[in-house]
Design a protein around this motif. Sequence first.
Motif, PDB file in Angstrom:
ATOM      1  N   GLY A 131       0.782  -1.233   0.000  1.00 21.79           N
ATOM      2  CA  GLY A 131       0.000   0.000   0.000  1.00 21.79           C
ATOM      3  C   GLY A 131       0.805   1.268   0.000  1.00 21.79           C
ATOM      4  O   GLY A 131       0.239   2.368  -0.008  1.00 21.79           O
ATOM      5  N   PHE A 132       2.123   1.150  -0.015  1.00 20.35           N
ATOM      6  CA  PHE A 132       2.991   2.332  -0.044  1.00 20.35           C
ATOM      7  C   PHE A 132       3.374   2.586  -1.500  1.00 20.35           C
ATOM      8  O   PHE A 132       4.462   2.241  -1.952  1.00 20.35           O
ATOM      9  CB  PHE A 132       4.233   2.099   0.815  1.00 20.35           C
ATOM     10  CG  PHE A 132       3.920   1.978   2.277  1.00 20.35           C
ATOM     11  CD1 PHE A 132       3.933   3.093   3.104  1.00 20.35           C
ATOM     12  CD2 PHE A 132       3.581   0.745   2.830  1.00 20.35           C
ATOM     13  CE1 PHE A 132       3.631   2.978   4.456  1.00 20.35           C
ATOM     14  CE2 PHE A 132       3.271   0.625   4.173  1.00 20.35           C
ATOM     15  CZ  PHE A 132       3.293   1.744   4.993  1.00 20.35           C
ATOM     16  N   SER A 133       2.464   3.223  -2.205  1.00 20.15           N
ATOM     17  CA  SER A 133       2.617   3.285  -3.652  1.00 20.15           C
ATOM     18  C   SER A 133       2.686   4.685  -4.230  1.00 20.15           C
ATOM     19  O   SER A 133       2.618   4.863  -5.431  1.00 20.15           O
ATOM     20  CB  SER A 133       1.441   2.547  -4.320  1.00 20.15           C
ATOM     21  OG  SER A 133       0.211   3.103  -3.877  1.00 20.15           O
ATOM     22  N   SER A 134       2.796   5.675  -3.381  1.00 24.40           N
ATOM     23  CA  SER A 134       2.878   7.045  -3.876  1.00 24.40           C
ATOM     24  C   SER A 134       4.322   7.520  -3.765  1.00 24.40           C
ATOM     25  O   SER A 134       4.785   7.913  -2.701  1.00 24.40           O
ATOM     26  CB  SER A 134       1.966   7.965  -3.057  1.00 24.40           C
ATOM     27  OG  SER A 134       2.090   9.307  -3.487  1.00 24.40           O
ATOM     28  N   LEU A 159      14.358   6.792  -1.291  1.00 26.67           N
ATOM     29  CA  LEU A 159      13.098   7.180  -1.918  1.00 26.67           C
ATOM     30  C   LEU A 159      11.982   7.017  -0.891  1.00 26.67           C
ATOM     31  O   LEU A 159      11.960   6.046  -0.136  1.00 26.67           O
ATOM     32  CB  LEU A 159      12.786   6.300  -3.129  1.00 26.67           C
ATOM     33  CG  LEU A 159      13.547   6.583  -4.427  1.00 26.67           C
ATOM     34  CD1 LEU A 159      13.257   5.494  -5.445  1.00 26.67           C
ATOM     35  CD2 LEU A 159      13.157   7.950  -4.985  1.00 26.67           C
ATOM     36  N   GLU A 160      11.091   7.971  -0.887  1.00 32.14           N
ATOM     37  CA  GLU A 160       9.947   7.910   0.019  1.00 32.14           C
ATOM     38  C   GLU A 160       8.768   7.241  -0.680  1.00 32.14           C
ATOM     39  O   GLU A 160       8.435   7.569  -1.822  1.00 32.14           O
ATOM     40  CB  GLU A 160       9.535   9.312   0.458  1.00 32.14           C
ATOM     41  CG  GLU A 160       8.333   9.331   1.398  1.00 32.14           C
ATOM     42  CD  GLU A 160       7.826  10.735   1.645  1.00 32.14           C
ATOM     43  OE1 GLU A 160       7.771  11.141   2.809  1.00 32.14           O
ATOM     44  OE2 GLU A 160       7.477  11.425   0.661  1.00 32.14           O
ATOM     45  N   ARG A 161       8.135   6.299   0.020  1.00 28.74           N
ATOM     46  CA  ARG A 161       6.894   5.691  -0.451  1.00 28.74           C
ATOM     47  C   ARG A 161       5.820   5.996   0.580  1.00 28.74           C
ATOM     48  O   ARG A 161       6.002   5.726   1.770  1.00 28.74           O
ATOM     49  CB  ARG A 161       7.051   4.179  -0.634  1.00 28.74           C
ATOM     50  CG  ARG A 161       8.191   3.775  -1.529  1.00 28.74           C
ATOM     51  CD  ARG A 161       7.984   4.175  -2.960  1.00 28.74           C
ATOM     52  NE  ARG A 161       6.997   3.338  -3.632  1.00 28.74           N
ATOM     53  CZ  ARG A 161       6.802   3.350  -4.941  1.00 28.74           C
ATOM     54  NH1 ARG A 161       7.502   4.167  -5.709  1.00 28.74           N
ATOM     55  NH2 ARG A 161       5.897   2.563  -5.481  1.00 28.74           N
ATOM     56  N   ARG A 162       4.725   6.551   0.116  1.00 29.21           N
ATOM     57  CA  ARG A 162       3.711   7.044   1.047  1.00 29.21           C
ATOM     58  C   ARG A 162       2.383   6.331   0.835  1.00 29.21           C
ATOM     59  O   ARG A 162       1.977   6.064  -0.290  1.00 29.21           O
ATOM     60  CB  ARG A 162       3.528   8.549   0.864  1.00 29.21           C
ATOM     61  CG  ARG A 162       2.542   9.182   1.828  1.00 29.21           C
ATOM     62  CD  ARG A 162       2.602  10.677   1.763  1.00 29.21           C
ATOM     63  NE  ARG A 162       3.883  11.175   2.242  1.00 29.21           N
ATOM     64  CZ  ARG A 162       4.211  12.457   2.301  1.00 29.21           C
ATOM     65  NH1 ARG A 162       3.352  13.374   1.889  1.00 29.21           N
ATOM     66  NH2 ARG A 162       5.382  12.829   2.751  1.00 29.21           N
ATOM     67  N   ARG A 163       1.714   6.039   1.944  1.00 31.08           N
ATOM     68  CA  ARG A 163       0.412   5.412   1.914  1.00 31.08           C
ATOM     69  C   ARG A 163      -0.676   6.479   1.836  1.00 31.08           C
ATOM     70  O   ARG A 163      -0.413   7.658   2.116  1.00 31.08           O
ATOM     71  CB  ARG A 163       0.231   4.554   3.173  1.00 31.08           C
ATOM     72  CG  ARG A 163      -0.689   3.369   3.017  1.00 31.08           C
ATOM     73  CD  ARG A 163      -0.540   2.423   4.187  1.00 31.08           C
ATOM     74  NE  ARG A 163      -0.862   3.044   5.471  1.00 31.08           N
ATOM     75  CZ  ARG A 163      -0.851   2.401   6.633  1.00 31.08           C
ATOM     76  NH1 ARG A 163      -0.492   1.126   6.658  1.00 31.08           N
ATOM     77  NH2 ARG A 163      -1.147   3.015   7.755  1.00 31.08           N
TER      78      ARG A 163
END
Length: 322
Positions: free
Chosen positions: A179-182, A200-204
Motif C-alpha cells: 500500500g505504499f505506492s505514492s 526514496l519515500e513511499r507514502r500510503r
Amino acid sequence: MLDDAVGAALTSALVGPIGIPVSGDGEHPSSLRHAEENLCLAALRHLHQSDVRSFASLLLSRRLAAGTLVEFLVRERLGVFAWSAIAGSKLQPLIPRAVAGALEDQWRQQQQRNLVLRAELSRASAAFRDAGIDFLLLKGLYLSERFYRGLDRRFTWDLDLLVRPRAVSDALVILDRLGFSSPRFHVGLQHVARRVTHALERRRADGLSIDLHWALRRIPGLRIDYADVWGASQTYALGELECPVPSEEHSLLLVLLGIAADLDRSLCRTRSLWDCYMMMRGLPQIDWPGFLARREEDGSIGLVANALSLTLHRLDCHGEFP
C-alpha cells in the motif's frame, strides 16, 4: 576529552567548527530568543538526568516561563520525551495545566502512531524476509527503544529501511503491494534519483511513509564501507519483533551525517542534536579516537567532527563526555 579529539579532527580535516543558532526544523523562524532557548535546553538536560532540584529552580526563578519551555518542546518535537519524564512526577505541578496539555497531546499522538509504525514494520519485515531481501531498520523505533529507553519517549514519524542497492527495485514492488505506492519522485525519474540521493519515500494514502534507503547518505567524497555496515549489523528486539539494525557505531554515524546534511542547507534541528546527545550518553564505552580515525578512512571526518562540535556547543554538554 571528546572536545580534544574533535578539535584535532577538525584541524586534521582543515575544517573550522560550524555554529548555526537556528532552531526547530528550519522551516519556520523561532519566536524564542537565543538565551531563552539555551535555558530550555538546560531544562531538557535536567529532565534527562532526573535532576528535580535544578529543573524546579530554573522554573521557580522565573528566568524561564513554563509556557516558553512548553512552546519550545512542542515546536522541536521534544514534547514526547519531556512529558514521559514529567507526567506523574514531582515536576508535574510546576507545569500549569493550561500549557501542559500541549505536551500530553503530543505524547498521546505519538503512542497511537507507534502502534501503527510497529504494525507496518512487522508487515514489511515479513514481506522482505519472504522475498529474501535483507534489510536494516534505521533510526526511528530502534533509536527510541535503545537510546531513549522506551518507544513512548521519542517523536517518530515514519519508517526508514536500508536494503542493498541491487534489491531496491524488488523492495519497491513489495512496498507497493503493502500500500505504499505514492512515490516522492515520478516513477520515470527514480533511476536518476537512485544515482544522486540515498533514499526514496513511499507514502500510503493515510500519509504514513516508508523511506527506502540504499545508502546511509550520498555525499561527494564519502566512502562508507557497506560490506562492514552489513557485516557489523545486529539483531535488536522491539517487543516480540526481532529486527536487524546497524551497529551502534554506524547508527551514530548516520545521525551525525544527518546533522551535517542539515548544516549544508543552513538548518539545525534541535531534535537531531538531542538524538546525538542521547546516543553519546548511551555509548559510554565508545573509543572516540578510534571512531574518528575510521571517519578519516571513510571520508566523513570533516562532516562528523563539525556535527559533534555543534552538538557539544549547542547543548553545552562538553563536561559530560571526558
